[in-house]
Design an enzyme around this catalytic site. Sequence first.
Site, PDB file in Angstrom:
ATOM      1  N   GLY A  23       9.676   5.645   1.766  1.00 61.90           N
ATOM      2  CA  GLY A  23       8.753   4.793   0.852  1.00 61.90           C
ATOM      3  C   GLY A  23       8.557   5.734  -0.413  1.00 61.90           C
ATOM      4  O   GLY A  23       7.207   5.724  -0.867  1.00 61.90           O
ATOM      5  N   SER A  26       7.803   5.088  -5.080  1.00 59.77           N
ATOM      6  CA  SER A  26       6.701   4.651  -6.013  1.00 59.77           C
ATOM      7  C   SER A  26       5.421   5.114  -4.916  1.00 59.77           C
ATOM      8  O   SER A  26       5.346   5.453  -3.801  1.00 59.77           O
ATOM      9  CB  SER A  26       6.481   3.265  -6.208  1.00 59.77           C
ATOM     10  OG  SER A  26       6.499   2.275  -4.787  1.00 59.77           O
ATOM     11  N   ILE A  28       2.134   6.377  -3.024  1.00 56.63           N
ATOM     12  CA  ILE A  28       1.818   7.705  -2.422  1.00 56.63           C
ATOM     13  C   ILE A  28       3.044   8.432  -2.021  1.00 56.63           C
ATOM     14  O   ILE A  28       2.899   9.634  -1.989  1.00 56.63           O
ATOM     15  CB  ILE A  28       0.970   7.191  -1.099  1.00 56.63           C
ATOM     16  CG1 ILE A  28      -0.413   6.360  -1.590  1.00 56.63           C
ATOM     17  CG2 ILE A  28       0.630   8.441  -0.444  1.00 56.63           C
ATOM     18  CD1 ILE A  28      -1.210   6.031  -0.227  1.00 56.63           C
ATOM     19  N   SER A 153      -3.967   3.902   8.022  1.00 57.86           N
ATOM     20  CA  SER A 153      -4.987   3.139   7.145  1.00 57.86           C
ATOM     21  C   SER A 153      -6.055   3.137   7.685  1.00 57.86           C
ATOM     22  O   SER A 153      -6.309   3.288   8.956  1.00 57.86           O
ATOM     23  CB  SER A 153      -4.319   1.679   6.936  1.00 57.86           C
ATOM     24  OG  SER A 153      -5.433   1.137   6.338  1.00 57.86           O
ATOM     25  N   TYR A 166      -0.982  -6.693  10.085  1.00 58.40           N
ATOM     26  CA  TYR A 166      -0.790  -5.490   9.526  1.00 58.40           C
ATOM     27  C   TYR A 166      -2.042  -4.469  10.036  1.00 58.40           C
ATOM     28  O   TYR A 166      -1.612  -3.299  10.273  1.00 58.40           O
ATOM     29  CB  TYR A 166      -1.178  -5.474   7.802  1.00 58.40           C
ATOM     30  CG  TYR A 166      -1.428  -4.118   7.077  1.00 58.40           C
ATOM     31  CD1 TYR A 166      -0.294  -3.408   6.861  1.00 58.40           C
ATOM     32  CD2 TYR A 166      -2.731  -3.914   6.684  1.00 58.40           C
ATOM     33  CE1 TYR A 166      -0.432  -2.339   6.303  1.00 58.40           C
ATOM     34  CE2 TYR A 166      -2.826  -2.446   6.124  1.00 58.40           C
ATOM     35  CZ  TYR A 166      -1.648  -1.742   5.763  1.00 58.40           C
ATOM     36  OH  TYR A 166      -1.883  -0.583   5.254  1.00 58.40           O
TER      37      TYR A 166
END
Length: 274
Positions: A23, A26, A28, A153, A166
């Site tokens: 990832g 873009s 983080i 998260s 999520y």
Amino acid sequence: MLHKKTNLHTNTASHKKTALITGASSGIGKEFAKIHAAQGGDLIIVARRDEALNALKAELEDKYGVMVTCISCDLSQYNAAQMLFDKVQQTGIQVDYLINNAGFGLVGKFYELPLARQQQMIHLNMTTLTELMYLFLPKMVERNFGKILNTSSTASLVAGPNQAVYFATKAYVSSLSNAVASELHDTNVTVTALLPGATETEFGATSGMDKTALFAKTASARSVAEDGYNGMMKGALDVISGLPLSTKLTLKFAPLVPKKMILERVRKAQEIKV
């Protein structure tokens, strides 16, 4: 086999450290790449978008004189982790730091959101991350050196109505990270879980979270990446980053508040504003 924490191999200590970042095109992930390159480290950057990866490669190689290898890959697809691992093996590059940053979320009621898209989320956020850890860890343990950073998260700390799957995937990431970190206690290999709050990235627009109260105030991707990278380097177990005071208080007192009340607060914070 036990590995003394003070017994590092000479070649591991001396060679330039390479970080594999998923990832990385873009948000983080991109900031992780910039931070590592600024430290003089080489990179393997992974994402779906070729153009974005190549642009980042050119920027980092020109500015920092490091070597950047780009691998375009959709990690939400079946067997993507094994294919990525095989490609890395073909390059002959040793991965010292594995930063599992790729992931996405969806806002809406569980039974109304497309099942196929939720299955992709589960695969990317959980399965691919697990497989990459499993594939890269043995060599790290064999060398008695390595660092893994998994982007979880603060969603992992509570249940998340309107983002049910999520939140559940991130609870898995935090739990897995902590458990494996403990299993590695007698080695120089560490696993760190990064738990950001709402962050200014493409995630908000992709998930629909940018239209909710939860994303009314966001942390910068750079500040979150710095916290995560520094925590990884120290071998921290968990790194919580980018939380406004209201969220900090909610999480602090969550164990003392009736669960229904917490769920209601989370649900309302994640309702899309019309």
